[in-house]
Enzyme design. Structure first.
Site, PDB file in Angstrom:
ATOM      1  N   ASP A  36      -8.923   1.723  -2.860  1.00 16.77           N
ATOM      2  CA  ASP A  36      -7.968   1.512  -1.776  1.00 16.77           C
ATOM      3  C   ASP A  36      -7.413   2.830  -1.256  1.00 16.77           C
ATOM      4  O   ASP A  36      -7.688   3.881  -1.812  1.00 16.77           O
ATOM      5  CB  ASP A  36      -6.758   0.733  -2.323  1.00 16.77           C
ATOM      6  N   LYS A  58      -6.773   0.388   4.006  1.00 13.48           N
ATOM      7  CA  LYS A  58      -6.456   0.381   5.429  1.00 13.48           C
ATOM      8  C   LYS A  58      -6.874   1.700   6.043  1.00 13.48           C
ATOM      9  O   LYS A  58      -6.477   2.760   5.578  1.00 13.48           O
ATOM     10  CB  LYS A  58      -4.940   0.211   5.586  1.00 13.48           C
ATOM     11  N   MET A 173       7.123  -1.064  -0.505  1.00 12.10           N
ATOM     12  CA  MET A 173       6.739  -1.453   0.863  1.00 12.10           C
ATOM     13  C   MET A 173       7.965  -1.797   1.707  1.00 12.10           C
ATOM     14  O   MET A 173       7.934  -2.748   2.496  1.00 12.10           O
ATOM     15  CB  MET A 173       5.793  -2.671   0.828  1.00 12.10           C
TER      16      MET A 173
HETATM   17  N1  SAH Z   1      -0.058  -1.356  -7.101  1.00 13.58           N
HETATM   18  C1  SAH Z   1       0.813  -0.327  -6.589  1.00 13.58           C
HETATM   19  C2  SAH Z   1       1.673  -0.795  -5.456  1.00 13.58           C
HETATM   20  C3  SAH Z   1       0.918  -1.133  -4.198  1.00 13.58           C
HETATM   21  S1  SAH Z   1       1.956  -1.643  -2.918  1.00 13.58           S
HETATM   22  C4  SAH Z   1       1.674   0.205  -7.741  1.00 13.58           C
HETATM   23  O1  SAH Z   1       1.683  -0.355  -8.818  1.00 13.58           O
HETATM   24  O2  SAH Z   1       2.333   1.227  -7.554  1.00 13.58           O
HETATM   25  C5  SAH Z   1       2.144  -0.178  -1.972  1.00 13.58           C
HETATM   26  C6  SAH Z   1       3.541   0.374  -2.124  1.00 13.58           C
HETATM   27  O3  SAH Z   1       3.652   1.055  -3.352  1.00 13.58           O
HETATM   28  C7  SAH Z   1       3.938   1.397  -1.088  1.00 13.58           C
HETATM   29  O4  SAH Z   1       4.398   0.790   0.103  1.00 13.58           O
HETATM   30  C8  SAH Z   1       5.064   2.121  -1.802  1.00 13.58           C
HETATM   31  O5  SAH Z   1       6.251   1.395  -1.757  1.00 13.58           O
HETATM   32  C9  SAH Z   1       4.569   2.096  -3.227  1.00 13.58           C
HETATM   33  N2  SAH Z   1       3.886   3.342  -3.583  1.00 13.58           N
HETATM   34  C10 SAH Z   1       2.626   3.487  -4.013  1.00 13.58           C
HETATM   35  N3  SAH Z   1       2.367   4.768  -4.307  1.00 13.58           N
HETATM   36  C11 SAH Z   1       3.498   5.459  -4.057  1.00 13.58           C
HETATM   37  C12 SAH Z   1       3.896   6.820  -4.183  1.00 13.58           C
HETATM   38  N4  SAH Z   1       3.066   7.755  -4.606  1.00 13.58           N
HETATM   39  N5  SAH Z   1       5.158   7.148  -3.853  1.00 13.58           N
HETATM   40  C13 SAH Z   1       6.023   6.233  -3.417  1.00 13.58           C
HETATM   41  N6  SAH Z   1       5.698   4.939  -3.286  1.00 13.58           N
HETATM   42  C14 SAH Z   1       4.467   4.543  -3.599  1.00 13.58           C
END
Ligand code: SAH
Length: 510
Positions: A36, A58, A173
């Site tokens: 992803d 995306k 998100m």
């Molecule tokens: N499975 C992922 C989450 C996916 S949803 C997890 O466990 O982290 C996507 C959201 O994750 C983004 O909109 C943001 O809110 C958060 N996110 C993912 N990576 C990030 C990062 N490096 N810094 C801040 N937020 C992050």
């Protein structure tokens, strides 16, 4: 690891050092990698050569690949007998649709395993100095999605009943709905002065933290130009960042550098920069592969004992020479009693990995100085010299040694080719985000950068990079090829290059 199975793997919050040992092992050995957005290019680079990588995230401006399509793709690849890694940012079971994929695989009878990853909130907490729980102030941790799409059948968030007392709330998100979220929480009884820390690009060198309170955060975020991905942390502990933050005070934190080297080589410089808090985009402009003419190899090896000197002009030369050598011989003593010269410290270091000492390293790491240093040994008259190079090796060395009456055999062991950047994830990250600086560490790097400039055009809001050269030879190539230069390292070495970056881009320099 049986073929035809699927591993749903968490890639962690972004920083490549935060993937698990198990994830690394699987990425290194899989046949197909389905990934992803938000997976770091350095993590993708772990994959063994010639493996299939399929991006299903995306693309900017476009919709992501539909979930059903992704699921069918995973199953199809497993049925082809492939070892499939389905790599997701953070943890597969935290807002990652990992459960849907697992259910589908079970239904289809495909074997799978699930490898957890550090989820964004955990990464954001650690790297912003925000403890998510604490004995005196937070006994409840809430992880909640801020993205509620009325079009989608997901269950909605009950903002009114989010625990308010002694809790830390982490919203994923949520950036585009920040106003609504802050208002809903205050309606639910959260005080307007409850601390908020929004952690953007958590754990990466380019991490930024926007701090405020529920009452102020919308304005703060606008001013800060806060963007996704970010985790919004709400609660008393979100105010502790100033007391125990550590990442933000590293000298190069917040800076993003582009390293222009072939994959294998980039790692030493990248590591040095990452240790100082920087984010590194490793642009694999050139790919280096072994290229040995078999006849030349046999001739050289047959006469190995007769050489007086063996001269290495790059770490790549060392690697490919010894790999070729050990295919033929199984004992280092077959090298004979030969003297060894290296163009610089990095090359000598590579030689030392084979438990072989280097007899001569010039003061300055370039071909001219190496030739001068060899001439100064007064051992070249009628001496046999084996010069180990790549296909782009400069003739200076050869000429100068021959002028000193040495008998020089050139042994080409590797070649340098341009990499296809149009689909490369690191190049994509560079085009979208730009960087603070591009670091040039070799003439061939400059040349391939110029040759491939058409695949490196920056988007409108990307940061425009400065350019930094490792030393005079690389600078001269930049000048010749029309690449403007902002800085040059004092000595032609990686350490000196890093010092130059700290001087010009470090926190102290502001
Ligand atoms: N499975 C992922 C989450 C996916 S949803 C997890 O466990 O982290 C996507 C959201 O994750 C983004 O909109 C943001 O809110 C958060 N996110 C993912 N990576 C990030 C990062 N490096 N810094 C801040 N937020 C992050």
């Amino acid at each position: 690891m049986p073929k035809g199975s699927v591993y749903l793997v968490g890639a962690g919050p972004g920083n490549p050092g935060l993937i698990t040992v198990r994830a690394k092992e699987l990425i290194e050995s899989c046949d197909t990698l389905i990934y992803d957005s938000l997976v770091h290019p350095a993590v993708l680079a772990l994959q063994k050569e010639k493996c299939e990588q399929i991006f299903v995230g995306k693309k900017s401006g476009c919709h992501s690949v539909p979930q059903a399509e992704i699921q069918s793709l995973i199953v199809a690849k497993a049925r082809e007998g492939k070892l499939v890694v389905r790599l997701k940012g953070g943890d597969p079971f935290i807002f990652g649709r990992g459960s849907e994929e697992a259910l589908f695989l079970r239904q289809e009878g495909v074997y799978f395993e699930i490898v957890p990853g550090i989820t964004a909130a955990i990464g954001a907490g650690a790297f912003s100095g925000t403890p998510l729980t604490q004995r005196n102030s937070s006994s409840t941790l809430v992880i909640v999605t801020g993205h509620e799409d009325p079009e989608k059948p997901e269950i909605s968030v009950d903002w009114a009943n989010i625990p308010r007392v002694n809790s830390t709330v982490c919203v994923y998100m949520g950036i585009s709905r920040l106003e609504l979220i802050a208002a809903s929480l205050m309606d639910a009884g959260f005080e307007s002065d409850t601390a908020v820390a929004c952690v953007e690009w958590a754990t990466l060198g380019c991490q930024r933290v926007c701090r405020g309170s529920l009452g102020t955060i919308c304005g703060d975020a606008k001013e800060f130009k806060l963007k996704s991905p970010a985790v919004i942390i709400i609660g008393e502990n979100a105010g502790m960042g100033d007391e125990i933050s550590w990442f933000e005070s590293q000298p190069l934190q917040g800076r993003r550098f582009v390293v222009t080297r072939s994959q294998g080589q980039a790692s030493e410089l990248s590591e040095k920069l990452e240790k100082l808090g920087a984010e590194v985009i490793g642009l694999p402009l050139i790919s280096i592969s072994r290229n040995v003419n078999e006849q030349t190899r046999d001739d050289v090896f047959a006469e190995l004992a007769s050489y007086d000197w063996i001269v290495f002009s790059s770490p790549n030369g060392v690697r490919h020479f010894f790999d070729t050598f050990f295919e033929k011989f199984d004992d280092i003593r077959s090298l004979g009693f030969i003297r060894i010269a290296a163009v610089g410290k990095s090359t000598a270091k590579e030689i030392s990995k084979f438990y072989v000492a280097t007899d001569l390293i010039p003061e300055e790491a370039n071909a001219e100085s190496l030739a001068d240093a060899l001439v100064a040994t007064e051992s070249l008259d009628s001496a046999k010299v084996l010069l180990v190079t790549g296909n782009l090796g400069r003739d200076v060395l050869l000429k100068k040694l021959e002028e000193a009456r040495a008998i020089v055999d050139r042994f080409e062991v590797y070649r340098t080719d341009p990499t296809d950047l149009s689909s490369d994830p690191a190049a994509k990250a560079f085009r979208e985000q730009g960087a603070d600086a591009i670091l040039f560490t070799s003439s061939s790097g400059v040349k391939s950068f110029v040759d491939q400039a058409k695949d490196l055009v920056l988007s409108a809001d990307a940061i425009r990079p400065k350019t930094v050269s490792i030393g005079p030879i690389t600078s001269a190539s930049m000048e010749r090829l029309g690449v403007p230069r902002n800085f040059q390292a004092k000595e032609a070495s990686l350490d000196s290059l890093v010092e130059e970056l700290v001087r010009n881009f470090g926190k102290e320099s502001n």
